[in-house]
Design an enzyme around this catalytic site. Structure first.
Site, PDB file in Angstrom:
ATOM      1  N   ASP A 184      21.609  75.408 159.302  1.00 35.51           N
ATOM      2  CA  ASP A 184      22.374  74.642 158.315  1.00 35.51           C
ATOM      3  C   ASP A 184      22.799  75.523 157.141  1.00 35.51           C
ATOM      4  OD1 ASP A 184      23.639  72.395 157.406  1.00 35.51           O
ATOM      5  OD2 ASP A 184      21.833  71.437 156.601  1.00 35.51           O
ATOM      6  N   HIS A 204      30.804  79.560 159.904  1.00 40.77           N
ATOM      7  CA  HIS A 204      30.417  79.338 161.301  1.00 40.77           C
ATOM      8  C   HIS A 204      30.529  80.648 162.094  1.00 40.77           C
ATOM      9  CE1 HIS A 204      30.141  75.189 160.385  1.00 40.77           C
ATOM     10  NE2 HIS A 204      31.441  74.944 160.330  1.00 40.77           N
ATOM     11  N   LEU A 234      13.178  85.161 177.526  1.00 37.83           N
ATOM     12  CA  LEU A 234      13.349  84.087 176.551  1.00 37.83           C
ATOM     13  C   LEU A 234      14.276  82.979 177.073  1.00 37.83           C
ATOM     14  CD1 LEU A 234      13.016  83.940 173.044  1.00 37.83           C
ATOM     15  CD2 LEU A 234      15.438  83.673 173.494  1.00 37.83           C
TER      16      LEU A 234
HETATM   17  C1  IPE Z   1      22.728  69.238 161.492  1.00 34.77           C
HETATM   18  O1  IPE Z   1      23.366  69.675 160.349  1.00 34.77           O
HETATM   19  C2  IPE Z   1      23.529  69.600 162.716  1.00 34.77           C
HETATM   20  C3  IPE Z   1      23.615  71.021 163.051  1.00 34.77           C
HETATM   21  C4  IPE Z   1      23.055  72.008 162.397  1.00 34.77           C
HETATM   22  C5  IPE Z   1      24.371  71.316 164.230  1.00 34.77           C
HETATM   23  P1  IPE Z   1      24.352  68.745 159.500  1.00 34.77           P
HETATM   24  O2  IPE Z   1      24.826  69.564 158.386  1.00 34.77           O
HETATM   25  O3  IPE Z   1      25.358  68.138 160.402  1.00 34.77           O
HETATM   26  O4  IPE Z   1      23.357  67.594 159.021  1.00 34.77           O
HETATM   27  P2  IPE Z   1      23.494  66.571 157.793  1.00 34.77           P
HETATM   28  O5  IPE Z   1      24.782  65.843 157.971  1.00 34.77           O
HETATM   29  O6  IPE Z   1      23.500  67.382 156.535  1.00 34.77           O
HETATM   30  O7  IPE Z   1      22.290  65.709 157.878  1.00 34.77           O
HETATM   31  C1  IPE Z   2      25.659  74.001 159.970  1.00 33.38           C
HETATM   32  O1  IPE Z   2      26.319  74.289 158.784  1.00 33.38           O
HETATM   33  C2  IPE Z   2      26.525  74.212 161.171  1.00 33.38           C
HETATM   34  C3  IPE Z   2      26.890  73.000 161.897  1.00 33.38           C
HETATM   35  C4  IPE Z   2      26.679  71.778 161.533  1.00 33.38           C
HETATM   36  C5  IPE Z   2      27.550  73.235 163.139  1.00 33.38           C
HETATM   37  P1  IPE Z   2      27.162  73.185 158.044  1.00 33.38           P
HETATM   38  O2  IPE Z   2      28.562  73.224 158.545  1.00 33.38           O
HETATM   39  O3  IPE Z   2      26.491  71.867 158.131  1.00 33.38           O
HETATM   40  O4  IPE Z   2      27.115  73.742 156.557  1.00 33.38           O
HETATM   41  P2  IPE Z   2      26.903  72.903 155.240  1.00 33.38           P
HETATM   42  O5  IPE Z   2      25.663  72.079 155.430  1.00 33.38           O
HETATM   43  O6  IPE Z   2      28.122  72.070 155.042  1.00 33.38           O
HETATM   44  O7  IPE Z   2      26.731  73.938 154.178  1.00 33.38           O
HETATM   45 MG    MG Z   3      25.079  70.935 157.004  1.00 36.19          MG
END
Ligand code: IPE
Ligand code: IPE
Ligand code: MG
Length: 238
Positions: free
Chosen positions: A14, A31, A125
């Site tokens: 995240d 990403h 792994l």
């Molecule tokens: C969880 O992260 C999903 C992934 C890392 C793929 P999100 O960023 O989507 O989660 P919320 O919305 O903050 O809970």
């Molecule tokens: C996690 O990073 C990646 C995915 C959910 C695929 P985010 O895109 O949720 O990044 P933030 O949470 O908005 O910073």
């Molecule tokens: Mg996020």
């Protein structure tokens, strides 16, 4: 070497968007950088003696994001498979996907299946990618599977126990995660592996995923080694 290395680490990657925003870059740049950390983490985890790493790549709820971001994310996953499967195979990594197929685009699904097929006999792994994954959906799918087996007479209601139910989940034969890492400081599970994380140790480093380096993984494992896991019992020495 400390032998108490978590066998299975689950990661919620995240903070990609916030990482990019702080650098005044488009979210998608976060990403892109995040994919690099996946590659490195697989390598480091294998070297550190971890057996399984499950990455949350795309949740069932992430379809709510703008189309541009979804397209970008799927493109990166496609690119990762295109570029990395050969390398993973060379490193004896077994690739596995968990999640629902619908509505993943057909061409990406095909590459996912090919990646699994190509690496299925590897003994190193296990790299699990949770893509279009939602834990509640997984539990519903498992319940449906069991119900249909009962309906067709192949199972009795009384047969159901925790182990049998676990065998209907997407994670099937995988061991439960010992350690969950969620980067970026958020402290929630966001519909990730709810069943499987029942007894996992939880760890929430502040760093955004694109900044999560090998030393951070080592730190997470060190933290895990300090924890005392009791599984509902008590310490025998006490
Ligand atoms: C969880 O992260 C999903 C992934 C890392 C793929 P999100 O960023 O989507 O989660 P919320 O919305 O903050 O809970
Ligand atoms: C996690 O990073 C990646 C995915 C959910 C695929 P985010 O895109 O949720 O990044 P933030 O949470 O908005 O910073
Ligand atoms: Mg996020």
């Amino acid at each position: 070497m400390n032998m108490n290395v978590p066998k299975h680490i689950a990661i919620i990657m995240d903070g990609n968007g916030r990482w990019a925003k702080e650098k005044k870059l488009p979210r998608i740049a976060g990403h892109r950088e995040g994919i690099e950390r996946v590659r490195e983490t697989v390598k480091s985890a294998a070297e550190l003696g971890v057996k399984v790493v499950t990455f949350f790549a795309f949740s069932t709820e992430n379809w709510a994001r703008p189309k541009k971001e979804i397209d970008g994310l799927l493109k990166f996953l496609d690119y990762f498979l295109e570029r990395e499967v050969k390398e993973l195979d060379k490193n004896n990594v077994r690739l596995k996907f968990i999640g629902r197929e619908k509505p993943i685009p057909e061409n990406l699904l095909k590459k996912m299946r090919q990646g699994e097929e190509k690496t299925k006999d590897n003994t190193g792994l296990v790299m699990v990618l949770a893509l279009n994954y939602g834990s509640r959906q997984e539990i519903v799918d498992a319940a449906k599977k069991f119900a249909s087996l009962v309906k067709s007479g192949k199972k009795e209601v009384e047969d159901l126990d925790v182990d049998l139910f676990g065998s209907y989940l997407y994670t099937q034969a995988l061991p439960d995660p010992d350690l969950l890492i969620r980067t970026s400081g958020e402290m929630r599970l966001s519909n990730y592996l709810l069943w499987q994380l029942s007894y996992a140790e939880l760890y929430f480093p502040k760093k955004y995923w694109p900044d999560f380096k090998r030393s951070d993984l080592e730190e997470a494992i060190k933290e895990f080694q300090k924890r005392e896991r009791r599984f509902g019992g008590i310490n025998v020495e006490e």
